[in-house]
Design an enzyme around this catalytic site. Structure first.
Site, PDB file in Angstrom:
ATOM      1  N   LYS A  13     -70.798 -42.259 -15.242  1.00  0.00           N
ATOM      2  CA  LYS A  13     -71.042 -42.132 -16.689  1.00  0.00           C
ATOM      3  C   LYS A  13     -69.749 -41.800 -17.443  1.00  0.00           C
ATOM      4  O   LYS A  13     -69.425 -42.432 -18.443  1.00  0.00           O
ATOM      5  CB  LYS A  13     -72.085 -41.022 -16.976  1.00  0.00           C
ATOM      6  CG  LYS A  13     -73.430 -41.227 -16.321  1.00  0.00           C
ATOM      7  CD  LYS A  13     -74.414 -40.125 -16.673  1.00  0.00           C
ATOM      8  CE  LYS A  13     -74.022 -38.761 -16.163  1.00  0.00           C
ATOM      9  NZ  LYS A  13     -74.003 -38.628 -14.700  1.00  0.00           N
ATOM     10  N   ARG A  87     -80.891 -34.682 -20.729  1.00  0.00           N
ATOM     11  CA  ARG A  87     -81.131 -34.611 -19.290  1.00  0.00           C
ATOM     12  C   ARG A  87     -82.522 -34.114 -18.946  1.00  0.00           C
ATOM     13  O   ARG A  87     -82.840 -33.929 -17.779  1.00  0.00           O
ATOM     14  CB  ARG A  87     -80.140 -33.627 -18.663  1.00  0.00           C
ATOM     15  CG  ARG A  87     -78.953 -34.331 -18.095  1.00  0.00           C
ATOM     16  CD  ARG A  87     -78.089 -33.324 -17.411  1.00  0.00           C
ATOM     17  NE  ARG A  87     -76.746 -33.648 -17.746  1.00  0.00           N
ATOM     18  CZ  ARG A  87     -75.765 -33.712 -16.884  1.00  0.00           C
ATOM     19  NH1 ARG A  87     -75.952 -33.410 -15.633  1.00  0.00           N
ATOM     20  NH2 ARG A  87     -74.567 -34.043 -17.276  1.00  0.00           N
TER      21      ARG A  87
END
Ligand code: AP5
Length: 214
Positions: A13, A87
């Site tokens: 990422k 998240r």
């Protein structure tokens, strides 16, 4: 463009957000980077976050929420790539509420997919420049020879035990977001295996195809 890069620890990422920032002019907003910078500065937020980060757990959502919203606000709610936020479903709900208040909904969530075996290889060989935070990989992106080797460190959470704990946390708390964003027709999957450049090209074509189909 308002996108989020999603995926397990070590899928790439941060590396891909850096490419998107350099090539597409997007602001790279990484809650991990912001938290580590708070930690280095010795701020109250950093001290509180450290307890969780050292234990490879998620930092309490209310802390991360404020940091992410401040960063998005500084960027006038547009032209950003989120890395590591949201998240949890709770964080995704907060983000959606916050962005809709500013008429700036997320346009696409890119799910980078890489096997756990490759992830372990990537994380165990990652090294970081202690001052700039730049990421390296001992095999695929070694630190340039001119850099003082003492400035190149291994992140504590990249030690083997921590890697496995982070993968467990991801599976339990973060992976449910795949279905959450699929239900909202926002998620696209991208194969994260290959060279940095190959993965970048795949992400770009996927994002543009997705935008064209909307
Ligand atoms: P964070 O720093 O975000 O860690 P992470 O999500 O676990 O992700 P990583 O940084 O480990 O990996 P990455 O996917 O960015 O991979 P990278 O590009 O570096 O978060 C750290 C901690 O902060 C969390 O554990 C938590 O405690 C807290 N936190 C952060 N956000 C939070 C939130 N929203 N809520 C609560 N807590 C939060 O690549 C990895 C390695 O692979 C590098 O060495 C790289 O060079 C190499 N590599 C990458 N791509 C390739 C490729 N294509 N080929 C070869 N090597 C590659």
């Amino acid at each position: 463009m308002r996108i989020a890069l999603f995926g397990a620890p070590g899928v790439g990422k941060g590396s891909q957000a850096t490419f998107l920032s350099q090539n597409q002019g997007l602001e790279h907003i990484s809650t991990g980077v912001i938290l580590r910078s708070a930690l280095r500065s010795g701020s109250d937020v950093g001290i509180e976050a450290k307890k969780y980060m050292d234990d490879s757990q998620l930092v309490p959502g209310h802390i991360v929420r404020v940091l992410a919203e401040e960063a998005i606000t500084r960027n006038h709610y547009d032209h950003f790539v989120l890395d590591g936020y949201p998240r949890t479903i709770e964080q995704a709900e907060w983000l959606s509420e916050f962005l809709s208040e500013h008429e700036a909904m997320l346009q696409c969530v890119v799910n980078l997919v890489v096997s756990n075996e490759i992830i372990v290889g990537r994380l165990s060989q990652r090294r970081v420049h202690i001052e700039t935070g730049e990421n390296f990989h001992l095999e695929y992106k070694p630190p340039p020879s001119g850099i003082d080797p003492e400035l190149i460190i291994q992140r504590k959470d990249d030690l083997p035990e921590s890697i496995f704990r982070r993968l467990e946390v991801y599976q339990k708390q973060t992976h449910p977001l795949v279905d959450y964003y699929k239900d909202k027709n926002l998620m696209v999957e991208v194969d994260g295996v290959g060279t940095f450049e190959d993965v970048h090209a795949r992400i770009l074509s996927t994002i543009y195809n997705f935008a064209a189909s909307e």
